[in-house]
Each structure stands twice: as C-alpha cells, then as structure tokens.
Design a protein around this motif. Structure first.
Motif: not given
Length: 294
Positions: A244-251, A259-261, A268-271
């Motif tokens: 659906d176009g969402r993108s995420g980045r996982l550290l 560490l972070k996602i 905006g951000q999708d919590r």
C-alpha cells in the motif's frame, strides 16, 4: 468474442499444467538434495566403512573382484576426508601461514604473515577471508596490514588501528604501544561472523514474509510486504516496503538486537504498523518468528 471464450479455458489449463510441472521439478530437486544428504551421512558412518571393508576382504579372499564395492569404498574414503576437513575448518577458524612476496623490492625481504578466517552460516562454509601482514617499519617488528580480502563494510582499518598500532604511537607514559595480534584476529573474525549473521537474518525475514517462496498453509495478509532488503553495506539497516506504499526502516545492532524501527505512511509515522510488526520483540529473530505465526 467467441474465439476469446474458447481460448481462455485452454490458457487456464496450460497455466495449471505449467504450475504443476514447476512444483514437480521443485520436489525432484528437494528429493535429490535429501538423497545426497542421506548418502553422505551413511558414507561418513564408521559402521558403514567397517561393513564395506569386511565385504571387500571377503571378496578378495574368494578371488572375485567387485568394482561396485571398490567404488563404494573410494566414496566412503572421500566422504571421510571431507568430514575431517569440515571438522578442521569449524574448530580451527583462524589459521596462520607464511608466504613470500615475489616482488624483489618488497619490504622485510618479502616475508609475509598470512591469516585465514573461516566463517560458516546455515551449515555452509563461505570462501575463506585472508589478511596479509608484513613488517615495513625499520628497526621494528611491528606488523601492518599489507593485503586483504575482507569486504569493505568490515571496519578493518579501525580494528587494525586499535590492535596493531604503528610504532610511532605512544601512550600516556611515552612508551610505544604494543601490538596484540591475537586480539586483532579474534575481533576481526567476530566482525565477519556478525556481518554474515545479519545478512542471513535478512534472508530469514524475506522467507517469513513469503518473498522467497510461499510458506505451506500460510495465509495471505491483508497488506502484504513486497520487499525486505538491506539498506546499507553493513546490513545493519533493513528496508521494509508494503504493497500500500508504506515503507519502514529497522536499525539493527551488531549482534541482532533491535535499536529502532520507523514506518512511514501517507499521513506520517505509522505507529500501529510498528506495533503489529514489532510487538514485544527485542531481537531481529523474534520478528522472524512473529511473522511466521501471522
């Protein structure tokens, strides 16, 4: 229009046949792999070798040659040698050797110390990595990295600066810093193993998301993930994309800890997506298990 209606069932049947053929070919490949594994296990067994040797001795006593038995004995010896080699590579993960640089102008008369690093992941050995060290400093036995096959994403220069400092470096007491070759080798191999573990876990994530083949019995999610890949050379950042176009980045940390996602959507951000993906996971392996259960 009638022609199209007559052709569509034929195309459907052809597609089904192609799909069935692909499944049969995949099953054949799996059966071949299983047969090779079981054969190697039997050939590496000491009881199998004893049976073959006993049978061979009986054939010789009766003066009757048996080429098939000789072939099996040769295969058992080959498998035993391969088993011994794998055991050596697994136990002696760091080995040293000496070579000579053929360059007539090489420093230290061409003397080079080599380090060989063995790395294994998912029951398979990678091609060994090599570090070549020489002594270019006059009146000093300090070592320096001369050549190497380590990937650029491994912080080799930092590891060498910390454990193999040049003789000009001095500490607070104005004494030359000592080099620690053992610590250098252990630290470098740890970095190599961490890197391959991180790349392997990204592959596990792709398999859990159905990107490396559909899992049997798995349900199609409402919004499937269409891509999971490394976002940097060190494989510490993972890029996740949804249909659906969402993108995420996982550290990810060096040892696989999360560490972070962050997930970005149209607003905006999708919590909520972060909570669904992460849950109570603290390591990247936990996300893999969580995705398999979904």
């Amino acid at each position: 229009m009638a022609t199209d209606e007559r052709q569509s069932p034929e195309l459907s049947v052809a597609d089904k046949l192609d799909h069935e053929i692909e499944n049969l070919r995949a099953q054949v490949e799996l059966l071949k792999q299983e047969l090779a594994l079981q054969t190697a296990t039997l050939m590496a067994s000491e009881s199998t070798r004893q049976i073959l040797k006993h049978s061979s001795a009986k054939k010789r006593s009766r003066s009757k040659g048996n080429s098939r038995l000789v072939e099996l004995l040769a295969r058992a010896d080959k498998q035993s040698a391969h088993k011994q080699q794998c055991l050596y590579r697994a136990c002696a993960s760091i080995t040293t050797f000496k070579v000579r640089d053929p360059d007539p102008n090489a420093v230290d008369s061409g003397s080079v110390l080599g380090l060989r690093f063995e790395v294994m992941s998912k029951s398979r050995f990678f091609r060994p990595y090599y570090i070549m060290l020489n002594r270019p400093y006059p009146n000093s036995r300090h070592l320096r990295v001369h050549r190497h096959t380590v990937p650029p994403c491994i912080p080799l220069s930092g590891v060498a600066a910390r454990h193999l400092p040049p003789p000009t470096a001095k500490d607070d007491h104005d004494r030359p810093k000592k080099q620690d070759l053992s610590s250098f080798a252990r630290t470098l191999r740890r970095e190599l193993v961490r890197y391959h573990n991180r790349t392997a876990v990204i592959g596990d994530l792709r398999s859990s998301a159905g990107l490396e083949g559909k899992r049997e019995g798995a349900k199609e999610p409402e919004v499937p993930i269409i891509d999971i890949s490394a976002a940097d050379a060190q494989a510490k950042q993972i890029r996740i994309e949804w249909s659906d176009g969402r993108s995420g980045r996982l550290l990810m940390g060096s040892d696989g800890d999360i560490l972070k996602i962050v997930v970005q959507g149209d607003n905006g951000q999708d919590r909520e997506a972060v909570r669904q993906l992460l849950g109570a996971s603290t390591r990247i392996e936990d996300i893999t298990k969580r995705m398999e259960e979904i």
